[in-house]
Design a protein around this motif. Structure first.
Motif, PDB file in Angstrom:
ATOM      1  N   SER A   8       0.853  -1.172   0.000  1.00  0.00           N
ATOM      2  CA  SER A   8       0.000   0.000   0.000  1.00  0.00           C
ATOM      3  C   SER A   8       0.896   1.232   0.000  1.00  0.00           C
ATOM      4  O   SER A   8       1.710   1.419   0.903  1.00  0.00           O
ATOM      5  CB  SER A   8      -0.897   0.009   1.245  1.00  0.00           C
ATOM      6  N   VAL A   9       0.792   2.063  -1.039  1.00  0.00           N
ATOM      7  CA  VAL A   9       1.673   3.211  -1.211  1.00  0.00           C
ATOM      8  C   VAL A   9       0.940   4.513  -0.898  1.00  0.00           C
ATOM      9  O   VAL A   9      -0.124   4.789  -1.455  1.00  0.00           O
ATOM     10  CB  VAL A   9       2.223   3.271  -2.654  1.00  0.00           C
ATOM     11  N   ARG A  10       1.506   5.303   0.003  1.00  0.00           N
ATOM     12  CA  ARG A  10       0.947   6.611   0.339  1.00  0.00           C
ATOM     13  C   ARG A  10       1.637   7.670  -0.526  1.00  0.00           C
ATOM     14  O   ARG A  10       2.872   7.710  -0.609  1.00  0.00           O
ATOM     15  CB  ARG A  10       1.159   6.927   1.825  1.00  0.00           C
ATOM     16  N   VAL A  11       0.834   8.506  -1.155  1.00  0.00           N
ATOM     17  CA  VAL A  11       1.347   9.484  -2.112  1.00  0.00           C
ATOM     18  C   VAL A  11       1.081  10.919  -1.655  1.00  0.00           C
ATOM     19  O   VAL A  11      -0.031  11.250  -1.225  1.00  0.00           O
ATOM     20  CB  VAL A  11       0.708   9.273  -3.504  1.00  0.00           C
ATOM     21  N   ALA A  12       2.106  11.747  -1.765  1.00  0.00           N
ATOM     22  CA  ALA A  12       1.973  13.179  -1.496  1.00  0.00           C
ATOM     23  C   ALA A  12       2.083  13.920  -2.826  1.00  0.00           C
ATOM     24  O   ALA A  12       2.947  13.579  -3.650  1.00  0.00           O
ATOM     25  CB  ALA A  12       3.072  13.648  -0.541  1.00  0.00           C
ATOM     26  N   VAL A  13       1.240  14.893  -3.027  1.00  0.00           N
ATOM     27  CA  VAL A  13       1.238  15.644  -4.293  1.00  0.00           C
ATOM     28  C   VAL A  13       1.278  17.146  -4.021  1.00  0.00           C
ATOM     29  O   VAL A  13       0.478  17.665  -3.240  1.00  0.00           O
ATOM     30  CB  VAL A  13      -0.011  15.317  -5.144  1.00  0.00           C
ATOM     31  N   PHE A  14       2.213  17.814  -4.681  1.00  0.00           N
ATOM     32  CA  PHE A  14       2.284  19.271  -4.642  1.00  0.00           C
ATOM     33  C   PHE A  14       1.537  19.806  -5.862  1.00  0.00           C
ATOM     34  O   PHE A  14       1.958  19.608  -7.004  1.00  0.00           O
ATOM     35  CB  PHE A  14       3.735  19.749  -4.670  1.00  0.00           C
ATOM     36  N   ALA A  15       0.424  20.464  -5.607  1.00  0.00           N
ATOM     37  CA  ALA A  15      -0.387  21.002  -6.700  1.00  0.00           C
ATOM     38  C   ALA A  15      -1.360  22.033  -6.150  1.00  0.00           C
ATOM     39  O   ALA A  15      -1.641  22.064  -4.945  1.00  0.00           O
ATOM     40  CB  ALA A  15      -1.148  19.884  -7.401  1.00  0.00           C
ATOM     41  N   ARG A  16      -1.876  22.862  -7.059  1.00  0.00           N
ATOM     42  CA  ARG A  16      -2.865  23.878  -6.679  1.00  0.00           C
ATOM     43  C   ARG A  16      -4.118  23.734  -7.544  1.00  0.00           C
ATOM     44  O   ARG A  16      -4.077  23.144  -8.624  1.00  0.00           O
ATOM     45  CB  ARG A  16      -2.303  25.287  -6.879  1.00  0.00           C
ATOM     46  N   GLY A  17      -5.201  24.312  -7.065  1.00  0.00           N
ATOM     47  CA  GLY A  17      -6.415  24.416  -7.861  1.00  0.00           C
ATOM     48  C   GLY A  17      -6.946  23.104  -8.399  1.00  0.00           C
ATOM     49  O   GLY A  17      -7.082  22.120  -7.666  1.00  0.00           O
ATOM     50  N   ASP A  18      -7.246  23.096  -9.696  1.00  0.00           N
ATOM     51  CA  ASP A  18      -7.824  21.907 -10.329  1.00  0.00           C
ATOM     52  C   ASP A  18      -6.908  20.697 -10.214  1.00  0.00           C
ATOM     53  O   ASP A  18      -7.383  19.565 -10.068  1.00  0.00           O
ATOM     54  CB  ASP A  18      -8.109  22.190 -11.814  1.00  0.00           C
ATOM     55  N   LYS A  19      -5.599  20.930 -10.298  1.00  0.00           N
ATOM     56  CA  LYS A  19      -4.654  19.815 -10.219  1.00  0.00           C
ATOM     57  C   LYS A  19      -4.657  19.203  -8.813  1.00  0.00           C
ATOM     58  O   LYS A  19      -4.477  17.997  -8.660  1.00  0.00           O
ATOM     59  CB  LYS A  19      -3.250  20.269 -10.596  1.00  0.00           C
ATOM     60  N   ALA A  20      -4.865  20.029  -7.805  1.00  0.00           N
ATOM     61  CA  ALA A  20      -4.945  19.525  -6.437  1.00  0.00           C
ATOM     62  C   ALA A  20      -6.193  18.657  -6.282  1.00  0.00           C
ATOM     63  O   ALA A  20      -6.150  17.585  -5.674  1.00  0.00           O
ATOM     64  CB  ALA A  20      -4.970  20.682  -5.446  1.00  0.00           C
ATOM     65  N   GLU A  21      -7.303  19.113  -6.856  1.00  0.00           N
ATOM     66  CA  GLU A  21      -8.547  18.329  -6.803  1.00  0.00           C
ATOM     67  C   GLU A  21      -8.377  17.021  -7.559  1.00  0.00           C
ATOM     68  O   GLU A  21      -8.876  15.971  -7.142  1.00  0.00           O
ATOM     69  CB  GLU A  21      -9.698  19.151  -7.407  1.00  0.00           C
ATOM     70  N   GLU A  22      -7.656  17.098  -8.671  1.00  0.00           N
ATOM     71  CA  GLU A  22      -7.393  15.901  -9.483  1.00  0.00           C
ATOM     72  C   GLU A  22      -6.583  14.879  -8.687  1.00  0.00           C
ATOM     73  O   GLU A  22      -6.852  13.674  -8.728  1.00  0.00           O
ATOM     74  CB  GLU A  22      -6.613  16.322 -10.740  1.00  0.00           C
TER      75      GLU A  22
END
Length: 230
Positions: A72-86
């Protein structure tokens, strides 16, 4: 633990630590030796003829394993706006911008993969000393700096494995679980070795793959016949 088959019992009893085994036989031995109460990870170690201290001898890449990792892999994403929602919709556990940077600076490192959209690299760059040593720094060559956030998150969770040669020229990776079928482990190991071969750097001289060994988390290392997998 389930009872060992006759073949697996023989594999354990006949394991010679100095012998190099064909892949299929080595996997039998590894599965037979995975005797812990938990589902042990099947790992590979490749000793390469490179000196990663030289830029033209660094070995690094990524491979999508055909049968996943079982982890099970936990993922962190740096993004804003629509990309953050995505990113959130795709299943990322941690999503943010400066706020995520501050959390990581404060010690929140409960993730296994870090992805960023290109516009966020100015923020992510400030975490180089934290993410870099842990092998978590997003990198466009590995597909972790990308505008295609959904694909990147799904790949990270679906069996994608990053690899990088250590200072000693050894590449380590977890390629599945001891509960996987022998066939699934064989496929994953062959795919991983193939990816490392494709990542051979221009500065590598002489024998590129010197030794390969596979093991389970708590089991002994089993040496592979290099010629059987390359």
């Amino acid at each position: 633990m389930a009872k060992l088959t006759k073949r697996q019992k023989v594999a354990v009893e006949m394991h010679d630590k100095e012998k190099h085994y064909p892949l299929a036989e080595a996997v039998d031995i590894v599965k037979a030796n995975a005797s812990s109460k938990f589902d042990e990870t099947v790992e590979i170690a490749m000793n390469l003829g490179v000196d990663p201290r030289h830029a033209d001898q660094m070995v690094r890449g990524v491979i999508q394993l055909p049968n996943g990792t079982g982890k099970s892999v936990r993922v962190a994403v740096f993004a804003r706006g629509d990309k953050a929602e995505e990113a959130t919709a795709a299943g990322a556990e941690l999503v943010g911008a400066e706020d995520l940077m501050e959390k990581i600076q404060a010690g929140a490192m409960d993730f296994d993969r870090c992805i960023a959209t290109p516009d966020m690299m100015a923020v992510v760059g400030r975490l180089g000393k934290v993410l870099g040593p842990r092998g978590l720094m997003p990198n466009p060559k590995l597909g972790t700096v990308t505008p295609n956030i959904t694909d990147a998150v799904k790949a990270a969770k679906g069996g994608q494995v990053e690899f990088r040669a250590e200072k000693t020229g050894i590449v380590h990776a977890g390629l599945g679980k001891s509960s996987f079928t022998k066939e699934a482990l064989n496929e994953n190991i062959k795919a991983f070795v193939g990816a490392v071969l494709k990542a051979k750097p221009t500065g590598a001289k002489g024998t590129f793959v010197k030794k390969i060994a596979v093991s389970s988390t708590m089991g002994p290392g089993v040496k592979l016949e290099v010629g059987d997998v390359i």
